[in-house]
Write an enzyme that holds these catalytic residues in place. Structure first.
Site, PDB file in Angstrom:
ATOM      1  N   GLY A  86       0.793  -1.211  -0.016  1.00  0.00           N
ATOM      2  CA  GLY A  86       0.089  -0.117   0.156  1.00  0.00           C
ATOM      3  C   GLY A  86       0.879   1.249  -0.078  1.00  0.00           C
ATOM      4  O   GLY A  86       0.240   2.244  -0.358  1.00  0.00           O
ATOM      5  N   ASP A 119      -2.412   7.115   2.570  1.00  0.00           N
ATOM      6  CA  ASP A 119      -1.752   8.160   1.804  1.00  0.00           C
ATOM      7  C   ASP A 119      -0.620   7.750   1.010  1.00  0.00           C
ATOM      8  O   ASP A 119       0.206   8.375   0.366  1.00  0.00           O
ATOM      9  CB  ASP A 119      -1.388   9.262   2.632  1.00  0.00           C
ATOM     10  CG  ASP A 119      -0.518   8.833   3.790  1.00  0.00           C
ATOM     11  OD1 ASP A 119      -0.049   7.958   4.049  1.00  0.00           O
ATOM     12  OD2 ASP A 119      -0.467   9.756   4.558  1.00  0.00           O
ATOM     13  N   GLY A 120      -0.038   6.359   1.427  1.00  0.00           N
ATOM     14  CA  GLY A 120       1.063   5.864   0.715  1.00  0.00           C
ATOM     15  C   GLY A 120       2.345   6.066   1.619  1.00  0.00           C
ATOM     16  O   GLY A 120       3.468   5.814   0.767  1.00  0.00           O
ATOM     17  N   ASP A 246       0.666 -11.257   6.853  1.00  0.00           N
ATOM     18  CA  ASP A 246       1.002 -10.534   5.636  1.00  0.00           C
ATOM     19  C   ASP A 246       2.531  -9.983   6.043  1.00  0.00           C
ATOM     20  O   ASP A 246       3.298  -9.526   5.307  1.00  0.00           O
ATOM     21  CB  ASP A 246       0.279  -9.412   5.267  1.00  0.00           C
ATOM     22  CG  ASP A 246      -0.104  -8.412   6.288  1.00  0.00           C
ATOM     23  OD1 ASP A 246      -0.806  -9.095   7.319  1.00  0.00           O
ATOM     24  OD2 ASP A 246       0.095  -7.540   6.290  1.00  0.00           O
ATOM     25  N   ASP A 256       8.980  -6.376   8.018  1.00  0.00           N
ATOM     26  CA  ASP A 256       7.648  -5.539   8.158  1.00  0.00           C
ATOM     27  C   ASP A 256       7.621  -5.123   9.770  1.00  0.00           C
ATOM     28  O   ASP A 256       7.018  -5.531  10.396  1.00  0.00           O
ATOM     29  CB  ASP A 256       6.263  -6.124   7.565  1.00  0.00           C
ATOM     30  CG  ASP A 256       5.971  -5.517   6.605  1.00  0.00           C
ATOM     31  OD1 ASP A 256       6.518  -4.388   6.010  1.00  0.00           O
ATOM     32  OD2 ASP A 256       4.690  -5.342   6.159  1.00  0.00           O
TER      33      ASP A 256
END
Ligand code: AMP
Ligand code: MG
Length: 477
Positions: A86, A119-120, A246, A256
Protein backbone atom coordinates in the site's frame (compact mmCIF):
# COMPACT_ATOMS: atom_id res chain seq x y z
CA UNK A 1 24.57 -2.49 -11.12
CA UNK A 2 22.84 -5.36 -12.77
CA UNK A 3 19.12 -5.99 -12.32
CA UNK A 4 17.37 -9.23 -13.21
CA UNK A 5 13.88 -8.39 -11.84
CA UNK A 6 12.69 -11.99 -11.63
CA UNK A 7 9.39 -11.18 -9.93
CA UNK A 8 8.57 -8.52 -12.53
CA UNK A 9 9.15 -10.99 -15.33
CA UNK A 10 7.48 -14.03 -13.78
CA UNK A 11 4.28 -12.70 -12.20
CA UNK A 12 2.89 -9.94 -14.46
CA UNK A 13 -0.64 -10.46 -13.12
CA UNK A 14 0.22 -10.03 -9.46
CA UNK A 15 1.61 -6.54 -9.24
CA UNK A 16 0.98 -3.02 -10.38
CA UNK A 17 3.81 -1.19 -12.16
CA UNK A 18 4.30 2.30 -10.92
CA UNK A 19 6.91 4.99 -10.35
CA UNK A 20 7.70 6.22 -6.83
CA UNK A 21 6.17 9.45 -5.62
CA UNK A 22 9.12 11.69 -4.80
CA UNK A 23 9.88 13.30 -1.47
CA UNK A 24 10.10 17.10 -1.70
CA UNK A 25 13.55 18.62 -1.01
CA UNK A 26 14.86 15.35 0.40
CA UNK A 27 17.74 14.92 2.80
CA UNK A 28 19.73 11.79 3.51
CA UNK A 29 19.31 10.75 7.14
CA UNK A 30 21.29 7.51 7.02
CA UNK A 31 23.19 5.51 4.47
CA UNK A 32 24.35 1.93 4.97
CA UNK A 33 27.66 2.08 3.12
CA UNK A 34 28.61 -1.57 3.71
CA UNK A 35 25.33 -2.76 2.28
CA UNK A 36 25.60 -0.28 -0.62
CA UNK A 37 29.03 -1.74 -1.46
CA UNK A 38 27.69 -5.28 -1.24
CA UNK A 39 24.90 -4.41 -3.66
CA UNK A 40 27.29 -2.83 -6.14
CA UNK A 41 26.16 0.72 -5.42
CA UNK A 42 29.72 1.87 -4.88
CA UNK A 43 30.70 5.53 -4.85
CA UNK A 44 32.36 5.46 -8.27
CA UNK A 45 29.19 4.37 -9.96
CA UNK A 46 26.53 6.17 -8.00
CA UNK A 47 27.44 9.56 -6.59
CA UNK A 48 25.91 10.75 -3.31
CA UNK A 49 23.53 13.09 -5.11
CA UNK A 50 22.22 10.25 -7.26
CA UNK A 51 21.93 8.03 -4.21
CA UNK A 52 19.73 10.61 -2.49
CA UNK A 53 17.62 11.03 -5.63
CA UNK A 54 17.02 7.33 -6.10
CA UNK A 55 16.24 6.54 -2.48
CA UNK A 56 13.93 9.50 -2.03
CA UNK A 57 11.85 8.43 -5.02
CA UNK A 58 13.00 11.21 -7.36
CA UNK A 59 14.72 9.05 -9.94
CA UNK A 60 15.24 5.43 -10.86
CA UNK A 61 18.45 3.82 -12.05
CA UNK A 62 18.44 2.15 -15.44
CA UNK A 63 17.22 -1.40 -15.03
CA UNK A 64 14.80 -0.70 -12.17
CA UNK A 65 11.17 -1.66 -12.85
CA UNK A 66 9.21 -0.43 -9.81
CA UNK A 67 6.11 -2.35 -8.81
CA UNK A 68 3.64 -2.81 -5.96
CA UNK A 69 3.04 -6.48 -5.10
CA UNK A 70 -0.38 -7.97 -4.47
CA UNK A 71 -0.81 -10.18 -1.42
CA UNK A 72 -3.44 -10.77 1.25
CA UNK A 73 -3.25 -12.17 4.76
CA UNK A 74 -4.74 -12.67 8.18
CA UNK A 75 -4.74 -9.53 10.29
CA UNK A 76 -5.45 -10.01 14.00
CA UNK A 77 -7.02 -13.38 13.24
CA UNK A 78 -9.19 -12.39 10.28
CA UNK A 79 -8.61 -12.85 6.59
CA UNK A 80 -8.29 -9.60 4.63
CA UNK A 81 -8.37 -10.02 0.83
CA UNK A 82 -7.56 -6.35 0.14
CA UNK A 83 -3.92 -6.17 1.13
CA UNK A 84 -0.81 -5.54 -0.94
CA UNK A 85 2.02 -3.03 -1.04
CA UNK A 86 0.00 0.00 0.00
CA UNK A 87 3.00 2.25 0.32
CA UNK A 88 5.90 0.06 -0.69
CA UNK A 89 7.47 -0.39 -4.11
CA UNK A 90 9.85 -3.09 -5.20
CA UNK A 91 12.37 -1.11 -7.28
CA UNK A 92 13.97 -4.19 -8.72
CA UNK A 93 16.14 -7.18 -8.00
CA UNK A 94 19.85 -6.49 -8.15
CA UNK A 95 22.62 -9.05 -8.49
CA UNK A 96 24.89 -8.41 -5.51
CA UNK A 97 28.49 -9.28 -4.70
CA UNK A 98 27.45 -12.84 -3.71
CA UNK A 99 26.02 -13.45 -7.20
CA UNK A 100 22.46 -13.69 -5.82
CA UNK A 101 19.51 -11.44 -6.53
CA UNK A 102 18.44 -9.05 -3.76
CA UNK A 103 15.25 -6.99 -3.58
CA UNK A 104 15.53 -3.20 -3.32
CA UNK A 105 12.29 -1.89 -1.86
CA UNK A 106 11.12 1.62 -0.98
CA UNK A 107 8.72 1.96 1.94
CA UNK A 108 6.72 5.21 1.88
CA UNK A 109 6.88 5.88 -1.87
CA UNK A 110 3.26 6.90 -2.44
CA UNK A 111 -0.18 5.33 -2.78
CA UNK A 112 -0.79 2.24 -4.92
CA UNK A 113 -3.97 0.38 -5.93
CA UNK A 114 -3.59 -1.54 -2.64
CA UNK A 115 -3.52 1.51 -0.34
CA UNK A 116 -7.15 1.22 0.82
CA UNK A 117 -7.45 4.99 1.20
CA UNK A 118 -4.08 5.42 2.90
CA UNK A 119 -1.68 8.13 1.79
CA UNK A 120 1.10 5.73 0.79
CA UNK A 121 3.53 7.53 3.03
CA UNK A 122 5.63 6.58 6.03
CA UNK A 123 6.56 9.07 8.73
CA UNK A 124 10.10 9.86 9.82
CA UNK A 125 9.74 8.33 13.29
CA UNK A 126 8.61 4.90 12.08
CA UNK A 127 11.16 4.91 9.25
CA UNK A 128 13.98 5.59 11.74
CA UNK A 129 12.66 2.77 13.90
CA UNK A 130 12.58 0.38 10.95
CA UNK A 131 16.03 1.38 9.68
CA UNK A 132 17.67 0.92 13.08
CA UNK A 133 15.84 -2.30 13.97
CA UNK A 134 16.71 -4.08 10.71
CA UNK A 135 20.37 -3.44 11.30
CA UNK A 136 20.32 -3.97 15.08
CA UNK A 137 18.74 -7.41 14.62
CA UNK A 138 21.14 -8.33 11.86
CA UNK A 139 24.15 -7.55 14.04
CA UNK A 140 22.65 -9.50 16.94
CA UNK A 141 22.59 -12.51 14.63
CA UNK A 142 18.80 -12.49 14.21
CA UNK A 143 17.76 -12.83 10.56
CA UNK A 144 16.11 -9.65 9.33
CA UNK A 145 15.43 -7.58 6.26
CA UNK A 146 18.24 -5.01 5.98
CA UNK A 147 18.12 -1.24 5.62
CA UNK A 148 20.08 0.56 2.92
CA UNK A 149 18.96 4.17 3.12
CA UNK A 150 16.74 6.55 4.99
CA UNK A 151 15.60 9.82 3.46
CA UNK A 152 13.24 12.50 4.69
CA UNK A 153 11.30 15.14 2.77
CA UNK A 154 9.34 18.29 3.42
CA UNK A 155 6.01 16.75 2.46
CA UNK A 156 3.59 16.95 5.39
CA UNK A 157 1.98 13.69 6.47
CA UNK A 158 -1.03 13.63 8.74
CA UNK A 159 -1.24 11.08 11.53
CA UNK A 160 -2.31 12.05 15.07
CA UNK A 161 -0.35 15.23 14.31
CA UNK A 162 1.40 16.59 11.20
CA UNK A 163 4.67 14.77 10.60
CA UNK A 164 7.43 14.56 7.99
CA UNK A 165 7.38 11.99 5.18
CA UNK A 166 10.31 9.62 4.93
CA UNK A 167 11.38 6.63 2.86
CA UNK A 168 13.27 3.66 4.23
CA UNK A 169 14.92 1.45 1.61
CA UNK A 170 14.63 -2.15 2.61
CA UNK A 171 16.81 -4.94 1.25
CA UNK A 172 16.28 -8.68 1.46
CA UNK A 173 16.50 -11.70 -0.81
CA UNK A 174 12.75 -11.63 -1.37
CA UNK A 175 9.64 -9.81 -0.19
CA UNK A 176 7.46 -12.89 -0.68
CA UNK A 177 5.24 -13.31 2.35
CA UNK A 178 2.88 -15.98 3.67
CA UNK A 179 0.22 -13.62 2.29
CA UNK A 180 1.37 -14.09 -1.31
CA UNK A 181 0.38 -17.76 -1.08
CA UNK A 182 -2.83 -16.94 0.78
CA UNK A 183 -3.81 -14.53 -2.00
CA UNK A 184 -3.39 -17.10 -4.78
CA UNK A 185 -5.11 -19.82 -2.76
CA UNK A 186 -8.13 -17.79 -1.67
CA UNK A 187 -8.59 -16.33 -5.16
CA UNK A 188 -8.44 -19.91 -6.54
CA UNK A 189 -5.48 -19.28 -8.89
CA UNK A 190 -4.20 -22.83 -8.59
CA UNK A 191 -1.73 -22.78 -11.47
CA UNK A 192 -0.26 -19.48 -10.34
CA UNK A 193 0.12 -20.83 -6.82
CA UNK A 194 2.04 -23.82 -8.11
CA UNK A 195 4.17 -21.45 -10.18
CA UNK A 196 4.96 -19.35 -7.08
CA UNK A 197 6.01 -22.46 -5.15
CA UNK A 198 8.31 -23.52 -8.00
CA UNK A 199 9.69 -19.99 -8.26
CA UNK A 200 10.58 -19.85 -4.57
CA UNK A 201 12.24 -23.24 -4.67
CA UNK A 202 14.21 -22.40 -7.81
CA UNK A 203 15.51 -19.08 -6.46
CA UNK A 204 15.52 -19.14 -2.66
CA UNK A 205 15.31 -22.77 -1.57
CA UNK A 206 17.49 -24.54 -4.14
CA UNK A 207 18.54 -27.13 -1.53
CA UNK A 208 14.96 -28.48 -1.72
CA UNK A 209 15.44 -29.48 -5.36
CA UNK A 210 17.51 -32.46 -4.24
CA UNK A 211 14.69 -33.75 -2.02
CA UNK A 212 12.23 -36.43 -3.25
CA UNK A 213 9.38 -33.94 -2.95
CA UNK A 214 10.72 -30.37 -3.25
CA UNK A 215 7.35 -28.74 -2.42
CA UNK A 216 7.20 -30.59 0.88
CA UNK A 217 10.84 -29.81 1.65
CA UNK A 218 10.09 -26.16 0.91
CA UNK A 219 7.12 -26.02 3.28
CA UNK A 220 9.11 -27.82 5.99
CA UNK A 221 11.93 -25.31 5.59
CA UNK A 222 9.53 -22.42 6.15
CA UNK A 223 8.26 -24.14 9.31
CA UNK A 224 11.77 -24.71 10.61
CA UNK A 225 13.10 -21.27 9.78
CA UNK A 226 10.08 -19.61 11.38
CA UNK A 227 10.52 -21.69 14.56
CA UNK A 228 14.20 -20.79 14.74
CA UNK A 229 13.55 -17.12 14.12
CA UNK A 230 10.96 -16.85 16.87
CA UNK A 231 13.21 -18.78 19.28
CA UNK A 232 15.79 -16.04 18.69
CA UNK A 233 13.25 -13.28 19.30
CA UNK A 234 12.35 -14.91 22.62
CA UNK A 235 15.99 -15.34 23.63
CA UNK A 236 16.87 -11.73 22.88
CA UNK A 237 13.66 -10.18 24.16
CA UNK A 238 12.35 -8.94 20.82
CA UNK A 239 8.64 -8.31 20.49
CA UNK A 240 7.48 -7.89 16.87
CA UNK A 241 4.11 -6.34 17.64
CA UNK A 242 2.14 -7.06 14.45
CA UNK A 243 2.57 -10.72 13.56
CA UNK A 244 -0.13 -10.70 10.90
CA UNK A 245 0.47 -13.34 8.24
CA UNK A 246 1.15 -10.61 5.64
CA UNK A 247 4.10 -9.55 7.80
CA UNK A 248 5.64 -13.03 7.83
CA UNK A 249 8.45 -13.68 5.38
CA UNK A 250 8.79 -17.12 3.81
CA UNK A 251 12.55 -16.75 4.35
CA UNK A 252 12.25 -16.82 8.13
CA UNK A 253 13.53 -13.28 8.53
CA UNK A 254 12.15 -10.51 10.73
CA UNK A 255 10.05 -8.43 8.44
CA UNK A 256 7.73 -5.41 8.27
CA UNK A 257 8.48 -3.46 11.39
CA UNK A 258 5.73 -1.64 13.16
CA UNK A 259 5.47 -0.94 16.86
CA UNK A 260 8.13 -3.51 17.81
CA UNK A 261 10.15 -3.32 21.04
CA UNK A 262 13.05 -4.96 22.78
CA UNK A 263 12.10 -5.77 26.36
CA UNK A 264 13.47 -3.46 29.03
CA UNK A 265 12.25 -4.83 32.38
CA UNK A 266 11.20 -8.43 31.84
CA UNK A 267 7.46 -8.91 31.55
CA UNK A 268 6.43 -12.17 29.99
CA UNK A 269 3.15 -10.90 28.57
CA UNK A 270 4.50 -7.53 27.43
CA UNK A 271 2.44 -5.91 24.64
CA UNK A 272 4.45 -3.44 22.60
CA UNK A 273 1.66 -2.50 20.20
CA UNK A 274 -0.55 0.11 21.80
CA UNK A 275 -3.42 -0.91 19.47
CA UNK A 276 -3.24 -4.63 20.39
CA UNK A 277 -5.93 -4.50 23.06
CA UNK A 278 -6.32 -8.26 23.50
CA UNK A 279 -2.59 -8.93 23.66
CA UNK A 280 -2.77 -11.24 20.67
CA UNK A 281 0.84 -10.40 19.86
CA UNK A 282 2.15 -10.19 23.44
CA UNK A 283 5.76 -11.31 23.93
CA UNK A 284 4.91 -14.75 25.35
CA UNK A 285 2.36 -15.45 22.62
CA UNK A 286 4.79 -15.01 19.74
CA UNK A 287 5.77 -18.71 19.56
CA UNK A 288 2.16 -19.89 19.30
CA UNK A 289 1.24 -17.11 16.86
CA UNK A 290 4.13 -18.24 14.66
CA UNK A 291 2.45 -21.65 14.46
CA UNK A 292 -0.97 -20.07 13.91
CA UNK A 293 0.42 -18.18 10.92
CA UNK A 294 2.03 -21.36 9.59
CA UNK A 295 -1.41 -22.96 9.76
CA UNK A 296 -2.71 -20.18 7.47
CA UNK A 297 0.14 -20.96 5.11
CA UNK A 298 -0.57 -24.71 5.33
CA UNK A 299 -4.16 -24.01 4.33
CA UNK A 300 -2.86 -22.20 1.24
CA UNK A 301 -0.69 -25.25 0.45
CA UNK A 302 -3.62 -27.67 0.77
CA UNK A 303 -3.90 -28.14 -2.99
CA UNK A 304 -0.20 -28.91 -3.30
CA UNK A 305 0.51 -31.16 -0.32
CA UNK A 306 -1.68 -33.74 1.42
CA UNK A 307 -3.24 -33.02 4.81
CA UNK A 308 -0.98 -35.65 6.37
CA UNK A 309 2.13 -34.08 4.87
CA UNK A 310 1.11 -30.64 6.08
CA UNK A 311 0.25 -31.90 9.56
CA UNK A 312 3.54 -33.73 9.88
CA UNK A 313 5.47 -30.64 8.80
CA UNK A 314 3.59 -28.40 11.23
CA UNK A 315 4.34 -30.87 14.01
CA UNK A 316 8.02 -30.09 13.57
CA UNK A 317 7.48 -26.50 14.68
CA UNK A 318 7.27 -26.94 18.43
CA UNK A 319 10.24 -29.28 18.92
CA UNK A 320 12.35 -27.12 16.59
CA UNK A 321 11.40 -24.00 18.53
CA UNK A 322 12.10 -25.65 21.91
CA UNK A 323 15.48 -27.07 20.94
CA UNK A 324 16.64 -23.81 19.42
CA UNK A 325 15.37 -21.72 22.34
CA UNK A 326 16.91 -24.04 24.90
CA UNK A 327 20.21 -24.00 23.10
CA UNK A 328 20.26 -20.20 23.11
CA UNK A 329 19.28 -19.98 26.78
CA UNK A 330 21.93 -22.56 27.65
CA UNK A 331 24.52 -20.30 26.03
CA UNK A 332 23.09 -17.19 27.64
CA UNK A 333 23.36 -18.84 31.06
CA UNK A 334 26.92 -19.97 30.36
CA UNK A 335 26.15 -23.69 30.56
CA UNK A 336 28.17 -26.21 28.60
CA UNK A 337 25.33 -28.73 28.64
CA UNK A 338 21.66 -28.88 29.65
CA UNK A 339 20.80 -30.88 32.74
CA UNK A 340 17.39 -31.61 34.26
CA UNK A 341 17.79 -28.91 36.94
CA UNK A 342 18.48 -26.22 34.33
CA UNK A 343 14.89 -25.83 33.20
CA UNK A 344 13.69 -24.79 36.69
CA UNK A 345 16.84 -22.68 37.12
CA UNK A 346 15.92 -20.71 33.98
CA UNK A 347 12.24 -20.57 34.92
CA UNK A 348 13.08 -19.19 38.37
CA UNK A 349 15.40 -16.58 36.88
CA UNK A 350 12.64 -15.33 34.59
CA UNK A 351 10.23 -15.29 37.55
CA UNK A 352 12.67 -13.23 39.61
CA UNK A 353 13.20 -10.81 36.75
CA UNK A 354 9.47 -10.39 36.39
CA UNK A 355 8.88 -10.04 40.13
CA UNK A 356 11.62 -7.42 40.63
CA UNK A 357 11.16 -5.76 37.22
CA UNK A 358 14.75 -6.44 36.30
CA UNK A 359 16.06 -5.47 32.92
CA UNK A 360 16.13 -8.59 30.72
CA UNK A 361 19.25 -7.75 28.69
CA UNK A 362 21.24 -6.27 31.56
CA UNK A 363 20.52 -9.18 33.90
CA UNK A 364 22.04 -11.61 31.42
CA UNK A 365 24.90 -9.23 30.72
CA UNK A 366 25.69 -8.97 34.45
CA UNK A 367 25.75 -12.77 34.74
CA UNK A 368 28.29 -12.69 31.87
CA UNK A 369 30.54 -10.26 33.71
CA UNK A 370 30.66 -11.25 37.35
CA UNK A 371 30.28 -14.18 39.72
CA UNK A 372 30.64 -12.00 42.82
CA UNK A 373 27.77 -12.95 45.07
CA UNK A 374 27.61 -9.45 46.59
CA UNK A 375 27.40 -7.77 43.20
CA UNK A 376 24.65 -10.12 42.07
CA UNK A 377 22.73 -9.59 45.30
CA UNK A 378 22.95 -5.83 44.81
CA UNK A 379 21.39 -6.27 41.36
CA UNK A 380 18.69 -8.76 42.25
CA UNK A 381 17.90 -7.31 45.68
CA UNK A 382 18.72 -8.78 49.09
CA UNK A 383 15.97 -11.35 49.61
CA UNK A 384 16.30 -14.97 50.61
CA UNK A 385 14.69 -16.11 47.41
CA UNK A 386 17.18 -14.15 45.31
CA UNK A 387 20.08 -15.42 47.39
CA UNK A 388 18.87 -19.00 46.91
CA UNK A 389 18.75 -18.58 43.14
CA UNK A 390 22.15 -16.88 42.94
CA UNK A 391 23.75 -19.63 45.03
CA UNK A 392 22.12 -22.39 42.99
CA UNK A 393 23.26 -20.72 39.77
CA UNK A 394 26.84 -20.14 40.96
CA UNK A 395 27.04 -23.73 42.22
CA UNK A 396 25.84 -24.97 38.84
CA UNK A 397 28.26 -22.92 36.72
CA UNK A 398 31.22 -23.49 39.02
CA UNK A 399 30.78 -27.28 38.75
CA UNK A 400 31.63 -27.05 35.07
CA UNK A 401 34.96 -27.88 33.57
CA UNK A 402 35.55 -24.36 32.25
CA UNK A 403 37.10 -21.32 33.93
CA UNK A 404 34.96 -18.34 34.86
CA UNK A 405 36.86 -16.16 32.39
CA UNK A 406 36.26 -18.55 29.57
CA UNK A 407 32.62 -18.79 30.51
CA UNK A 408 32.25 -15.00 30.58
CA UNK A 409 33.86 -14.75 27.17
CA UNK A 410 31.37 -17.19 25.67
CA UNK A 411 28.42 -15.59 27.45
CA UNK A 412 29.31 -12.11 26.26
CA UNK A 413 28.95 -13.31 22.68
CA UNK A 414 25.25 -14.03 23.20
CA UNK A 415 24.33 -11.49 25.88
CA UNK A 416 24.46 -8.05 24.26
CA UNK A 417 25.63 -4.96 26.06
CA UNK A 418 23.62 -2.70 23.77
CA UNK A 419 20.18 -3.21 22.32
CA UNK A 420 17.87 -0.83 20.49
CA UNK A 421 15.86 0.30 23.47
CA UNK A 422 12.69 2.27 22.80
CA UNK A 423 13.94 5.27 24.73
CA UNK A 424 17.20 5.39 22.75
CA UNK A 425 15.26 5.32 19.49
CA UNK A 426 12.88 7.95 20.87
CA UNK A 427 15.72 10.35 21.76
CA UNK A 428 17.23 9.91 18.30
CA UNK A 429 13.83 10.46 16.67
CA UNK A 430 13.17 13.67 18.58
CA UNK A 431 16.56 15.05 17.49
CA UNK A 432 15.98 13.94 13.89
CA UNK A 433 12.57 15.61 13.80
CA UNK A 434 14.44 18.85 14.57
CA UNK A 435 16.91 18.20 11.74
CA UNK A 436 19.75 16.64 13.75
CA UNK A 437 20.48 13.16 12.39
CA UNK A 438 23.63 12.58 14.46
CA UNK A 439 21.98 10.46 17.13
CA UNK A 440 20.36 8.16 14.57
CA UNK A 441 23.75 7.61 12.98
CA UNK A 442 25.44 7.16 16.35
CA UNK A 443 22.96 4.41 17.26
CA UNK A 444 23.38 2.83 13.84
CA UNK A 445 27.17 2.62 14.44
CA UNK A 446 26.84 1.50 18.05
CA UNK A 447 24.50 -1.36 17.26
CA UNK A 448 26.88 -2.83 14.70
CA UNK A 449 28.83 -4.17 17.69
CA UNK A 450 26.20 -4.97 20.30
CA UNK A 451 28.31 -7.50 22.19
CA UNK A 452 31.43 -5.35 22.63
CA UNK A 453 31.83 -2.73 25.32
CA UNK A 454 32.57 0.47 23.42
CA UNK A 455 34.57 3.40 24.76
CA UNK A 456 32.49 6.36 25.99
CA UNK A 457 29.27 4.55 25.04
CA UNK A 458 28.44 2.89 28.33
CA UNK A 459 25.43 5.18 28.92
CA UNK A 460 23.72 3.48 25.96
CA UNK A 461 23.70 0.28 28.02
CA UNK A 462 21.85 1.86 30.96
CA UNK A 463 18.50 0.53 32.08
CA UNK A 464 15.59 2.41 30.56
CA UNK A 465 14.65 5.53 32.52
CA UNK A 466 11.27 5.85 34.21
CA UNK A 467 9.80 8.00 31.44
CA UNK A 468 10.41 5.22 28.92
CA UNK A 469 7.72 3.13 30.59
CA UNK A 470 5.15 5.66 29.44
CA UNK A 471 6.26 5.48 25.79
CA UNK A 472 3.41 4.25 23.65
CA UNK A 473 4.18 3.08 20.17
CA UNK A 474 1.15 3.25 17.96
CA UNK A 475 0.37 1.36 14.79
CA UNK A 476 -0.01 4.61 12.80
CA UNK A 477 3.24 4.78 10.97
P1 AMP B 1 1.28 -3.03 8.14
O1 AMP B 1 0.47 -3.45 9.33
O2 AMP B 1 2.11 -1.80 8.37
O3 AMP B 1 2.11 -4.15 7.62
O4 AMP B 1 0.25 -2.58 7.01
C1 AMP B 1 -0.85 -3.34 6.61
C2 AMP B 1 -1.32 -2.94 5.25
O5 AMP B 1 -1.68 -1.57 5.20
C3 AMP B 1 -0.28 -3.14 4.15
O6 AMP B 1 -0.95 -3.61 3.01
C4 AMP B 1 0.28 -1.74 3.97
O7 AMP B 1 0.80 -1.56 2.69
C5 AMP B 1 -0.95 -0.87 4.22
N1 AMP B 1 -0.59 0.45 4.73
C6 AMP B 1 -0.10 0.79 5.94
N2 AMP B 1 0.09 2.11 6.05
C7 AMP B 1 -0.30 2.66 4.87
C8 AMP B 1 -0.36 3.99 4.34
N3 AMP B 1 0.04 5.05 5.06
N4 AMP B 1 -0.82 4.15 3.10
C9 AMP B 1 -1.21 3.11 2.35
N5 AMP B 1 -1.19 1.85 2.79
C10 AMP B 1 -0.74 1.61 4.02
MG1 MG C 1 2.83 -5.20 6.45
Amino acid sequence: MHFNNLYYQTFPNHYHSQMPMALANPMLVCKNQELANFLGLSEQRIRDADFLQVFSGQAVIEGMQPLAQKYTGHQFGYYNPDLGDGRGLLLGEVIAEDGLNWDLHLKGAGPTPYSRGGDGRAVLRSSIREFLACEALHYLGIPSSRALALTVGENPVYRETQEQAAICTRVCRSHIRFGHFEYLFHSKQTDELKKLVDFCIAHYFTECLAEPKPELAFFRQIVIRTAQLIAKWQAYGFCHGVMNSDNMSILGITFDFGPYAFLDAYQENFICNHSDHSGRYAFNRQPSIGLWNLNCLAHAFSGILSIDELKAALQEYEPEFLVHYRDLMQQKLGLTDWQPQDQPLLGQLLDLMQQHQLDFTNTFRLLSETDEQAELMAWFGATEQNMAWINAYLRRVNQQDISADERFKCMQKVNPNYILRNYLAQNAIEAAEKGDFSQVNELFELLKNPFTTQKDKQHFADNAPQWAQQLEISCSS
